[in-house]
Design a protein around this motif. Structure first.
Motif, mmCIF file in Angstrom:
data_model
loop_
_atom_site.group_PDB
_atom_site.id
_atom_site.type_symbol
_atom_site.label_atom_id
_atom_site.label_comp_id
_atom_site.label_asym_id
_atom_site.label_seq_id
_atom_site.Cartn_x
_atom_site.Cartn_y
_atom_site.Cartn_z
ATOM 1 N N ASP A 79 0.849 -1.187 0.000
ATOM 2 C CA ASP A 79 0.000 0.000 0.000
ATOM 3 C C ASP A 79 0.888 1.242 0.000
ATOM 4 O O ASP A 79 2.119 1.141 -0.002
ATOM 5 N N TYR A 80 0.279 2.414 0.006
ATOM 6 C CA TYR A 80 1.062 3.642 -0.111
ATOM 7 C C TYR A 80 1.873 3.953 1.143
ATOM 8 O O TYR A 80 2.738 4.828 1.134
ATOM 9 N N GLU A 81 1.593 3.231 2.225
ATOM 10 C CA GLU A 81 2.344 3.426 3.463
ATOM 11 C C GLU A 81 3.413 2.350 3.653
ATOM 12 O O GLU A 81 4.069 2.301 4.688
ATOM 13 N N GLY A 82 3.563 1.471 2.673
ATOM 14 C CA GLY A 82 4.587 0.435 2.745
ATOM 15 C C GLY A 82 4.122 -0.882 3.319
ATOM 16 O O GLY A 82 4.915 -1.822 3.451
ATOM 17 N N GLY A 83 2.836 -0.998 3.659
ATOM 18 C CA GLY A 83 2.311 -2.257 4.171
ATOM 19 C C GLY A 83 2.072 -3.249 3.049
ATOM 20 O O GLY A 83 1.701 -2.877 1.938
ATOM 21 N N LYS A 84 2.260 -4.535 3.339
ATOM 22 C CA LYS A 84 2.092 -5.573 2.320
ATOM 23 C C LYS A 84 0.610 -5.794 2.022
ATOM 24 O O LYS A 84 -0.196 -6.003 2.917
ATOM 25 N N ARG A 85 0.251 -5.719 0.744
ATOM 26 C CA ARG A 85 -1.122 -5.991 0.321
ATOM 27 C C ARG A 85 -1.269 -7.414 -0.210
ATOM 28 O O ARG A 85 -2.316 -8.019 -0.076
ATOM 29 N N GLY A 86 -0.242 -7.924 -0.838
ATOM 30 C CA GLY A 86 -0.334 -9.273 -1.376
ATOM 31 C C GLY A 86 0.683 -9.500 -2.476
ATOM 32 O O GLY A 86 1.594 -8.710 -2.698
ATOM 33 N N GLY A 87 0.498 -10.605 -3.187
ATOM 34 C CA GLY A 87 1.393 -10.943 -4.275
ATOM 35 C C GLY A 87 2.538 -11.822 -3.808
ATOM 36 O O GLY A 87 3.302 -11.432 -2.919
ATOM 37 N N GLY A 88 2.635 -13.018 -4.377
ATOM 38 C CA GLY A 88 3.730 -13.914 -4.057
ATOM 39 C C GLY A 88 3.413 -14.956 -3.013
ATOM 40 O O GLY A 88 4.112 -15.959 -2.909
ATOM 41 N N ASP A 89 2.383 -14.728 -2.220
ATOM 42 C CA ASP A 89 1.988 -15.691 -1.192
ATOM 43 C C ASP A 89 0.779 -16.489 -1.679
ATOM 44 O O ASP A 89 -0.160 -15.919 -2.225
ATOM 45 N N LEU A 90 0.810 -17.786 -1.460
ATOM 46 C CA LEU A 90 -0.263 -18.649 -1.935
ATOM 47 C C LEU A 90 -1.567 -18.334 -1.205
ATOM 48 O O LEU A 90 -1.618 -18.285 0.018
#
Length: 207
Positions: free
Chosen positions: A132-143
């Motif tokens: 996200d715009y604050e650097g938090g992980k949103r997703g991608g790469g994790d099953l």
């Protein structure tokens, strides 16, 4: 093996704009920083009721191509509109289908993607990490598991080769906006393709 029409494959970037000049212009400025040279940006102005589409066309002339739907058609129809236009007017090898509220793409994004497709031609859908715009992980790469479908690619943006669309067809427009990625993945799996995400590259998504 992966069949490509160009010695240096063409990546066509397609995003939709609907009354969001600020987000779309920020997206353009950011995605242009991807170092890969043979890329083309197509903005599908999806029935904007303001002047955002015409403003983008004027201000980014020579840098992006803006095409207009006659009315608001939503996500699946809008992206299909852009994909069909690109197929008719360019010689695309890959499509990067991505939301317009995204930015901060890794500079080597397409180089990493291309290497992955070359190493494994069975990749039908390529993604990356998304924050996200604050650097938090949103997703991608994790099953993840959704409605019985395994996926690792984010919904905010992903790359699909033209050859895959030619094999499985475009987005199911009856789905309008949601679950369209699961439908694509199901059709890919049925035709022997896999999904893959490289977490070494990323982009940010407002959401």
């Amino acid at each position: 093996k992966l069949k490509m029409k160009n010695n240096k494959p063409l990546f066509v970037i397609i995003t939709r704009n609907h009354n969001r000049y600020h987000l779309t212009s920020e997206f353009i400025e950011s995605i242009e920083k991807i170092s890969y040279k043979n890329k083309k940006i197509i903005i599908v102005d999806d029935g904007s009721s303001d002047d955002s589409g015409t403003r983008i066309k004027k201000e980014y002339k020579g840098r992006v191509e803006v095409i207009f739907t006659k009315k608001y058609v939503e996500y699946c129809k809008g992206l299909n509109f852009g994909i069909r236009y690109a197929i008719q007017n360019s010689k695309p090898d890959f499509f990067f289908l991505v939301n317009n509220d995204t930015k901060n793409f890794s500079e080597n994004y397409f180089d990493v993607a291309l290497n992955s497709f070359i190493e494994n031609p069975k990749i039908g859908k390529f993604g990356s990490a998304v924050f996200d715009y604050e650097g938090g992980k949103r997703g991608g790469g994790d099953l993840m598991h959704k409605l019985g479908i395994d996926l690792v690619t984010p919904t905010e943006g992903y790359i699909i080769p033209l050859a895959v669309f030619e094999k499985i067809g475009l987005f199911d427009e009856s789905l309008v906006r949601y679950y369209e990625d699961l439908d694509l993945i199901k059709r890919m799996h049925d035709n022997g393709y896999i999904t893959f995400a490289d977490k070494a590259i990323s982009f940010d998504h407002l959401g």
